[in-house]
Design an enzyme around this catalytic site. Structure first.
Site, mmCIF file in Angstrom:
data_model
loop_
_atom_site.group_PDB
_atom_site.id
_atom_site.type_symbol
_atom_site.label_atom_id
_atom_site.label_comp_id
_atom_site.label_asym_id
_atom_site.label_seq_id
_atom_site.Cartn_x
_atom_site.Cartn_y
_atom_site.Cartn_z
ATOM 1 N N CYS A 185 2.110 -4.884 16.071
ATOM 2 C CA CYS A 185 1.288 -4.470 17.027
ATOM 3 C C CYS A 185 -0.477 -4.495 17.194
ATOM 4 O O CYS A 185 -0.767 -4.489 16.263
ATOM 5 C CB CYS A 185 1.879 -2.713 16.595
ATOM 6 S SG CYS A 185 3.256 -2.766 16.759
ATOM 7 N N CYS A 243 4.371 -7.340 7.786
ATOM 8 C CA CYS A 243 5.333 -6.425 8.678
ATOM 9 C C CYS A 243 5.287 -7.586 10.090
ATOM 10 O O CYS A 243 4.441 -8.071 10.469
ATOM 11 C CB CYS A 243 4.752 -4.714 9.795
ATOM 12 S SG CYS A 243 5.710 -4.279 10.569
ATOM 13 N N CYS A 253 2.945 8.284 2.035
ATOM 14 C CA CYS A 253 2.484 7.346 2.768
ATOM 15 C C CYS A 253 3.741 6.217 1.859
ATOM 16 O O CYS A 253 2.889 5.678 2.040
ATOM 17 C CB CYS A 253 1.796 7.790 3.647
ATOM 18 S SG CYS A 253 1.946 6.406 5.146
ATOM 19 N N GLU A 288 1.051 -1.421 -0.211
ATOM 20 C CA GLU A 288 -0.061 -0.080 -0.729
ATOM 21 C C GLU A 288 1.224 1.294 0.050
ATOM 22 O O GLU A 288 1.729 1.216 0.645
ATOM 23 C CB GLU A 288 -0.522 -0.089 1.500
ATOM 24 C CG GLU A 288 -1.689 -0.873 1.208
ATOM 25 C CD GLU A 288 -2.954 -0.378 2.421
ATOM 26 O OE1 GLU A 288 -3.172 -1.793 2.988
ATOM 27 O OE2 GLU A 288 -2.526 0.490 3.068
ATOM 28 N N CYS A 311 -3.822 1.832 8.454
ATOM 29 C CA CYS A 311 -1.610 1.175 8.152
ATOM 30 C C CYS A 311 -2.654 -0.024 7.530
ATOM 31 O O CYS A 311 -3.292 -1.225 8.191
ATOM 32 C CB CYS A 311 -1.112 0.988 8.851
ATOM 33 S SG CYS A 311 0.363 0.829 8.665
ATOM 34 N N CYS A 357 -2.845 -2.251 14.679
ATOM 35 C CA CYS A 357 -2.397 -2.459 13.115
ATOM 36 C C CYS A 357 -2.461 -3.381 12.575
ATOM 37 O O CYS A 357 -2.987 -4.531 12.829
ATOM 38 C CB CYS A 357 -0.438 -2.131 12.983
ATOM 39 S SG CYS A 357 -0.453 -2.221 11.762
#
Ligand code: SAH
Length: 406
Positions: A168, A164, A157, A144, A389, A171
């Site tokens: 978290c 990832c 961004c 993205e 995100c 997220c």
């Protein structure tokens, strides 16, 4: 001495995006062409945003055709940087996306892989002008990137990894684990893709898309170098956001000085809590990185670079947005030359967190301000374009899967 061998290299080529003008000149010569062909490539890659070799009509047709037949090295096959040594956090998620979750690479433009450009798989526009792109990599993965206009500014961004590993809890990207880190051309391509999609030159770049930049820091620094050198951006308009990886911040500072000559980009650290216990609750991987050590590393970063650090603090309704949290945060940051950016939580499907009330956000901001902490609130942009995100990718991938199996 320029090469006199007029045959192109038969070995696999690396993508050209990310190379500077001198490197492109040398590359053209290694392919038996005069150096000025490298300057033409530079102009077409960076100024005109060429997506295919066909578009670069100034290059001899026979050479373009020969180049199209040569294999291109897959992303991530270059020399690993020092960060490859950092084996942290311990294997979260799978390194390989299961085959059924990959998109089919599909038709690409001639020479697209050699140039280092992606495919736009999906575009999602929000009413406020925010434009989110889902880009397809040559190995069938998707990332993205978001263009966020604001007056004269256009901020891109960018993602630094596919997925990832940091997991978290709030997220969306973290839910799927890490597939792989991105290469330099794949980061620069995101900025070019947004420029093309929005018809404007980006003024700012923030590494706040998918991934943890400090797990791919050599590539991120090389991308920053390219954005400044080849696209004319200023380091001061670039922000690198990290949730913190042990023992990497001072190294980042030193490597930035070595590689870029100076470290003028902004370092933003995702703090999100004023104490270790709460931080670990929100960021499970933080258990190996005590908050005091993280702050000590930030101080060392400031000493080495001379730049102040900013802290991001996501506000989760009822969880970390109370006056006592603001007071504890102000105490934690006392005497630290910093700036706090409050980010009201963007709801994601998988979690039950609440958005903070506007009153709680305002009270938090005032309390920090009253205790002399420089503070700002980041307004949510493009909520109707899957702004959080990793959300667009998850939604589109789900749709692709549904389509595939129906
Ligand atoms: N891994 C890096 C950069 C990517 S995330 C980091 O953690 O800093 C960029 C920022 O978006 C981080 O501050 C992150 O905490 C925040 N973020 C992630 N999910 C979010 C959500 N659902 N709502 C609001 N902010 C979010």
């Amino acid at each position: 001495m320029p090469s006199t061998d007029l045959r192109p290299q038969a070995v696999a080529l690396t993508p050209l995006l990310g190379l500077g003008v001198a490197e492109l000149e040398a590359w053209a010569q290694s392919q038996g062409q005069p150096a000025f062909r490298g300057r033409q490539l530079h102009d077409w890659l960076y100024n005109r945003g060429a997506r295919s070799l066909d578009a670069i009509s100034v290059l001899p047709k026979a050479w373009r055709q020969r180049l199209q037949e040569l294999p291109v090295l897959p992303a991530g096959s270059g020399t690993p940087g020092p960060e490859a040594e950092v084996r942290w956090p311990p294997a979260h998620g799978s390194p390989e996306l299961p085959r059924e979750q990959r998109i089919t690479p599909g038709e690409t433009e001639p020479g697209q892989a050699l140039l280092g450009r992606s495919r736009v798989l999906h575009r999602s526009d929000a009413r406020d002008g925010t434009c989110k792109l889902l880009l397809g990599t040559v190995d069938g993965l998707s990332i993205e990137t978001v263009g966020i206009p604001s007056g004269e500014r256009l901020t891109v961004c960018v993602s630094s990894q596919v997925g990832c590993p940091m997991a978290c809890r709030f997220c969306a990207t973290g839910k799927g684990g890490l597939q792989r880190s991105l290469a330099v051309h794949e980061i620069v391509d995101q900025v070019l893709s947004v420029r093309e999609a929005m018809g404007r030159r980006p003024s700012h770049v923030v590494f706040m898309g998918m991934g943890e930049p400090l797990l791919n820091s050599e590539v991120v620094l090389a991308a920053i170098d390219c954005l400044c050198r080849d696209l004319g951006m200023a380091q001061r308009q670039i922000t690198l956001s990290t949730v913190g990886v042990p023992r990497t911040l001072p190294t980042l500072a030193e490597r930035a000085l070595d590689r870029l000559g100076r470290a003028q980009f902004t370092l933003a650290v995702s703090l999100h809590a004023p104490d270790q216990r709460l931080r670990e609750e929100l960021i499970p991987t933080a258990h190996t990185y005590p908050i005091e050590d993280l702050l000590e590393d930030c101080r060392r970063y400031v000493t080495i670079t001379g730049r102040r650090v900013s802290f991001e603090y996501i506000l989760l309704g009822g969880l970390n947005d109370q006056p006592r949290h603001a007071a504890a945060l102000a105490a934690l940051l006392r005497g630290f030359q910093s700036h706090v950016n409050l980010i009201p939580y963007n709801p994601i499907e998988e979690e039950e967190f609440q958005r903070p009330s506007p009153a709680a956000v305002e009270a938090f901001r005032r309390l920090l301000g009253a205790r002399h902490v420089a503070v700002s609130v980041r307004t949510s942009r493009g909520l109707d374009a899957d702004a959080a995100c990793g959300q667009l990718r998850r939604r589109i991938m789900t749709e692709i899967d549904r389509h595939k199996f129906s």
